[in-house]
Design an enzyme around this catalytic site. Structure first.
Site, PDB file in Angstrom:
ATOM      1  N   GLY A 302       0.811  -1.219   0.000  1.00 12.67           N
ATOM      2  CA  GLY A 302       0.000   0.000   0.000  1.00 12.67           C
ATOM      3  C   GLY A 302       0.840   1.262   0.000  1.00 12.67           C
ATOM      4  CB  SER A 303       0.092   4.599   1.444  1.00 11.17           C
ATOM      5  OG  SER A 303      -1.155   4.764   0.796  1.00 11.17           O
TER       6      SER A 303
END
Length: 580
Positions: A302-303
């Site tokens: 993810g981020s």
């Protein structure tokens, strides 16, 4: 008056036929030949070939027996024991010598916590055997209690049993061995040949009942196994385990992982998982709990990979921290899919793209860089490659390589979807950002000398990215990773979990990857929490607070000087070392 024909009345002698004489002579000759043969055999055995008799006699009394060799120790980097072999007793019986009606067998079953009926059935079924285990590797005190009953046919021999002082705290790292001290999981399995000792042999004299009379000679002495000193710091391991376990319980999560690396050596200082198990008591163990999730389990980061996309942009020379990216209107349509931000952030600098965690901004940057540039950056920091610490069951992960990329594929890759990593790989990537661009090989074994690293990023680029990550903690999504006396830098991530039908709308993995102190990092840590229940499920809400608590205690234990002056009633307090 005289009689006529005065003949003698004496019986005449009986003469044997010639055949009878022949038979008699043959029998006597056969007997004489037998005596000669037996006499010669006796002389041959006792004078000429007396070694044969001695060998045959020894074969019935002299035995070659093994000498147990204890397994090597596993310790942490400071010499604290993580796995040791302690001497115990193994009780065995000769069923042929035993009386199954002996009432003392009931006491044996009671002392050893055995079922009496089951014990008697085993003895009866093996009555012709001369060896049968009664119970293996019992405490010496229990063995003494059994032997003191003086039951014929009950004996003991010394063996070694593996004990794990740290219990479940270090279980996923150390692993365990089986009853024969062969490694089954973790370091015990990975370093089995190194830890295993060489069994010795000795010649002993036993009587016809198998009882030891005396040791005759040593054939080969036992060689103990070699010790292994791990890079793990047990103090940090306890802190990490305590905080991770508390967080998993507090959020009703399915599990979690926490790893800590020394940014200047690549040594693994702590590696814990939830749920765990007790390697000293594995009677009811769930095999799934023995899995070291930090190495075996893969997830989309993810981020937390956005800083690497930004690093690629900075390295290209076309971007600077102040470069503005237009994220309006807060979403982006690509190949029939929509990428969204939390809201319309408008025009953002590169630094703002990171600390506001803009998917749209990161996607626009990635499409400008092109896929090969981004994939090459991810590869340089170790994605898609083994961490090569020799740990069994490692999941290498996936870094996609395609001849043609769709815009949506490149965009989602830039913010952590479409690739998979394990927690150690993600920590290794952040280690590169923390130490100025050097990728060190990870090590689970304590290093005597600093390793040879490879420069994969420039110092200027990594310094700029660290400053952005510091802003994430100071004013972005990672505020709850802030510590009272140390600066920290990191990135949050909240990833949808994949189910049978694709991404689950209500199941997440909360992630935080960070470093501290921010201006001169000493430790990198990655925390993941699997499917936290309740209102809090974002990485900044669930994983970041764990980072703050663990890193604060860890840095103090490592005597890292605080770089934030604590305040009392609004007044700064000198946090220097002082003289008093």
């Amino acid at each position: 008056m005289a009689t006529k024909n005065n003949k003698s009345t004496r019986p005449t002698a009986l003469r044997l036929p010639d055949v009878a004489h022949w038979r008699y002579g043959f029998v006597m000759l056969f007997v004489l030949a037998g005596v000669v043969v037996l006499t010669w055999r006796l002389l041959d055995l006792h004078v000429v070939d007396q070694e044969f008799l001695r060998t045959q006699g020894d074969a019935r009394t002299v035995r070659v027996e093994s000498i147990e060799a204890h397994r090597g120790m596993i310790t942490d980097r400071n010499g604290e024991a993580l796995a040791v072999s302690t001497p115990v007793q193994t009780l065995w019986v000769n069923p042929a010598e035993m009386n199954l009606d002996d009432p003392r067998l009931g006491e044996v079953a009671s002392v050893l916590d055995l079922d009496l009926n089951g014990l008697l059935a085993r003895l009866a079924a093996n009555s012709e055997r001369q060896f049968l285990y009664l119970k293996r590797k019992v405490q010496p005190s229990l063995a003494r209690d059994v032997l003191s009953l003086k039951i014929p046919g009950v004996y003991a021999r010394r063996e070694y049993k593996r004990y794990y002082p740290a219990g479940e705290v270090a279980a996923h790292v150390v692993g365990f061995s089986n009853i024969d001290e062969h490694g089954q999981e973790g370091v015990e399995l990975a370093y089995n040949s190194w830890l295993s000792g060489e069994v010795g042999r000795k010649r002993v004299l036993r009587d016809r009942k198998g009882r030891l009379i005396k040791d005759l000679s040593l054939i080969a002495d036992a060689a103990p196994g070699k010790d292994v000193s791990l890079s793990i710091d047990l103090r940090l391991q306890y802190i990490a385990y305590r905080e991770l376990k508390a967080a998993v319980r507090a959020h009703g999560a399915d599990g979690g992982t926490l790893v800590m690396l020394d940014v200047h050596t690549g040594e693994i200082l702590a590696m814990v998982n939830q749920t765990s198990y007790n390697p000293n008591n594995r009677e009811r163990i769930d095999p799934a709990d023995t899995r070291n999730r930090a190495i075996t389990d893969l997830f989309e980061p993810g981020s937390t990979v956005k800083p690497l996309t930004i690093a690629a942009a900075l390295e290209s020379g076309r971007y600077a921290p102040e470069t503005v990216v237009n994220t309006s209107p807060g979403y982006l349509r690509l190949n029939g899919y929509t990428i969204r931000d939390a809201r319309d952030y408008g025009r953002l600098s590169l630094s703002e793209v990171v600390y506001r965690s803009s998917n749209v901004g990161t996607s626009r940057i990635a499409m400008d860089l092109t896929a090969p540039v981004l994939v090459e950056m991810f590869s340089r920091v170790g994605f898609g490659q083994s961490v090569s610490i020799g740990f069994p069951g490692e999941g290498v992960g996936v870094l996609p390589v395609r001849s043609r990329w769709k815009d949506i594929e490149l965009a989602t890759l830039s913010y952590g979807y479409g690739l998979s990593v394990n927690a150690l790989q993600l920590a290794q990537a952040y280690m590169v950002l923390a130490n100025g661009g050097i990728r060190y090989p990870l090590s689970l074994v304590s290093l005597a000398e600093p390793p040879q690293g490879q420069r994969v990023l420039g110092e200027k680029v990594t310094a700029q990215v660290r400053q952005m990550l510091r802003q994430v903690v100071e004013k972005g999504t990672g505020k709850r990773a802030a510590m009272p006396i140390y600066t920290s830098a990191g990135k949050t991530g909240t990833v949808h979990l994949v189910g049978k039908g694709g991404y689950e709308d209500s199941q997440y993995k909360a992630v935080f990857a960070g470093m501290a102190p921010a201006d001169s990092p000493r430790i990198v840590s990655v925390i993941t929490i699997d499917d936290p229940k309740g209102e809090e499920y974002y990485g900044g809400e669930v994983a970041a607070p764990i980072f703050a608590r663990v890193m604060s205690d860890a840095l103090r234990l490592l005597n890292v000087k605080p770089n934030i002056q604590p305040t009392v009633a609004g007044q700064a307090v000198n946090s220097g070392s002082g003289s008093g």
